[in-house]
Structure formats: C-alpha cells, structure tokens
Design a protein around this motif. Structure first.
Motif, PDB file in Angstrom:
ATOM      1  N   GLY A 115       0.821  -1.205   0.000  1.00  0.00           N
ATOM      2  CA  GLY A 115       0.000   0.000   0.000  1.00  0.00           C
ATOM      3  C   GLY A 115       0.856   1.257   0.000  1.00  0.00           C
ATOM      4  N   ASP A 116       0.519   2.218   0.849  1.00  0.00           N
ATOM      5  CA  ASP A 116       1.215   3.505   0.869  1.00  0.00           C
ATOM      6  C   ASP A 116       2.661   3.407   1.355  1.00  0.00           C
ATOM      7  N   TRP A 117       2.994   2.318   2.050  1.00  0.00           N
ATOM      8  CA  TRP A 117       4.382   2.150   2.487  1.00  0.00           C
ATOM      9  C   TRP A 117       5.327   1.959   1.304  1.00  0.00           C
ATOM     10  N   SER A 118       4.804   1.541   0.171  1.00  0.00           N
ATOM     11  CA  SER A 118       5.664   1.231  -0.976  1.00  0.00           C
ATOM     12  C   SER A 118       6.431   2.442  -1.481  1.00  0.00           C
ATOM     13  N   SER A 119       6.012   3.657  -1.088  1.00  0.00           N
ATOM     14  CA  SER A 119       6.706   4.861  -1.540  1.00  0.00           C
ATOM     15  C   SER A 119       8.002   5.121  -0.782  1.00  0.00           C
ATOM     16  N   LEU A 120       8.274   4.371   0.276  1.00  0.00           N
ATOM     17  CA  LEU A 120       9.517   4.577   1.027  1.00  0.00           C
ATOM     18  C   LEU A 120      10.717   4.228   0.143  1.00  0.00           C
ATOM     19  N   PRO A 121      11.761   5.043   0.146  1.00  0.00           N
ATOM     20  CA  PRO A 121      12.934   4.783  -0.697  1.00  0.00           C
ATOM     21  C   PRO A 121      13.585   3.429  -0.449  1.00  0.00           C
ATOM     22  N   PHE A 122      13.419   2.916   0.756  1.00  0.00           N
ATOM     23  CA  PHE A 122      14.056   1.651   1.132  1.00  0.00           C
ATOM     24  C   PHE A 122      13.805   0.552   0.107  1.00  0.00           C
ATOM     25  N   PHE A 123      12.597   0.466  -0.401  1.00  0.00           N
ATOM     26  CA  PHE A 123      12.233  -0.686  -1.237  1.00  0.00           C
ATOM     27  C   PHE A 123      12.958  -0.684  -2.577  1.00  0.00           C
ATOM     28  N   ASP A 124      13.358   0.497  -3.046  1.00  0.00           N
ATOM     29  CA  ASP A 124      14.164   0.567  -4.269  1.00  0.00           C
ATOM     30  C   ASP A 124      15.652   0.596  -3.974  1.00  0.00           C
ATOM     31  N   ASP A 125      16.030   1.251  -2.879  1.00  0.00           N
ATOM     32  CA  ASP A 125      17.441   1.518  -2.634  1.00  0.00           C
ATOM     33  C   ASP A 125      18.165   0.443  -1.835  1.00  0.00           C
ATOM     34  N   ALA A 126      17.486  -0.127  -0.839  1.00  0.00           N
ATOM     35  CA  ALA A 126      18.166  -1.025   0.104  1.00  0.00           C
ATOM     36  C   ALA A 126      17.694  -2.467   0.048  1.00  0.00           C
ATOM     37  N   LEU A 127      16.417  -2.680  -0.244  1.00  0.00           N
ATOM     38  CA  LEU A 127      15.893  -4.047  -0.208  1.00  0.00           C
ATOM     39  C   LEU A 127      16.598  -4.998  -1.172  1.00  0.00           C
TER      40      LEU A 127
END
Length: 219
Positions: free
Chosen positions: A9-21
């Motif tokens: 949901g709205d959490w997907s906009s956190l940079p973490f998911f593209d940058d660190a995950l």
C-alpha cells in the motif's frame, strides 16, 4: 528469498524498497539457513497497518527465532503457540494488571487491525540465532517508517534501550512517548511492570477525540 511487495500500500513509496531491499534480498538468497518468518510474512506489520491508520507504535527487536512462532508482527505469535514467549507473557501480565484482561492466545493481529503498528527493527532472523540479522540493513526501513509517521501525533511505546534509540527519529513534540524497560524477563521488573501503557495510550487517544484501542481483542 523473494518478496511480494504488492500488498504494501502507501508504504511502498519509502525509498528503502528501491534503494536497500535488493541487497538485503540478495544476502538472504545466498543464506543456506532457515530464515524466519516465511517471506510472505516479512512485511506483514506494514501490510496490515497502513501509515494513515497508525495510532500507536510498538517497536520490537527481531522475529522470534523458533520456527512456527514469528509471523511478521513484533511480539505476536500464531494463535496455537504454547507456551507463550517470555516477553509476550510479561506484556500480557502487564495488560492484566492494567486492564484486568488476559488474552486467550498470543496473536496480536487484532491490535494491528486497530492501528497499532507492531514493527520489529530487524524483519528477519535465522532459525535459532536471535539477533543475527540486526545489522543486515533493516534499520534503514525502520528509520524511514518512523520518519513517515512523524507527521501526526502517535502513541509511541518504546520498550527498552534499543527501541528508545530508534525513537530518536521521532521529533514531533505532540507524540505520546512511553519509555520503559523492555518486557523481557531480564528487565521487566525494572520499570515495565506497573507502567500501565495500555490505559495510558487509551486515555491519550480519548483526550484527542480518537477511538481507543480495544486491547482485549484476540483472533
């Protein structure tokens, strides 16, 4: 380990998911140990409690390292787990003293459904090796989650020095901050017992004109 991020949901906009995950996922994919919880449950806390629904935050450390216990929400276990983990048992002792109620099982998903974000500060752990993923990179996600939740007043239950250190990312002066010892057997008697966190959160919510948490809810 593969992750399905479609339920964030709205959490997907956190940079973490593209940058660190991606680097975390690569590290987990090459780890031959059994990783807990199962990949489909790693982000369960975020999936279940969206940012704008969060009324209260409870920070844990890492998932239970016993197979069959962890399911992605801090301190929570599957409904059939017996005996309860000792920290959760102490949480329930305080709940009984505070609100005169003892839950029938350790599944805290009803709390999450009412806006209690039950977030561990490491989202994975190798079976039987508590703390082994503390430096894997999950802290970046937790920091971004807390920064996202700093926009409005929330009740922040910071149990233990680890959670209190991360609480430094919460700057809003209108948050309710309840900082006590951790509910683990080693420290619960140093200030967790008797802290009445559940009634204090509800009193704060009611004073703000918000709906209190039904802490007696069980699955």
């Amino acid at each position: 380990m593969q992750f399905d991020l479609s339920r964030l949901g709205d959490w997907s906009s956190l940079p973490f998911f593209d940058d660190a995950l991606p680097s975390i996922a690569s590290a987990l994919a090459t780890d031959s140990r059994t990783i807990l919880p199962p990949s489909a449950q790693v982000f369960a806390a975020l999936e279940r409690t969206q940012p704008d629904a969060v009324k209260a935050i409870i920070l844990g450390q890492d998932p239970y390292p016993t197979p069959g216990h962890a399911h992605g929400l801090a301190f929570s276990v599957e409904p059939d787990v017996r005996p309860l983990p000792r920290s959760l048992n102490n949480i329930f002792k305080e709940l009984a003293d505070d609100l005169a109620f003892q839950p029938s099982n350790g599944d805290l998903r009803p709390w999450a459904d009412q806006g209690v974000l039950l977030l561990n500060t490491a989202l994975t752990v190798p079976a039987g090796e508590a703390g082994a993923h503390a430096k894997l990179g999950w802290s970046t996600l937790v920091e971004q989650v807390l920064q996202r939740l700093d926009d409005h007043p929330r009740a922040c239950l910071l149990w233990g020095k680890h959670a209190q250190k991360l609480g430094a990312h919460l700057h809003n002066p209108d948050h309710l901050r309840i900082e006590t010892a951790h509910p683990s057997p080693l420290s619960a008697r140093r200030g967790f017992f008797g802290s009445r966190p559940f009634s204090r959160v509800n009193e704060w919510l009611i004073a703000r004109g918000d709906t209190p948490i039904d802490w007696t809810g069980t699955s």
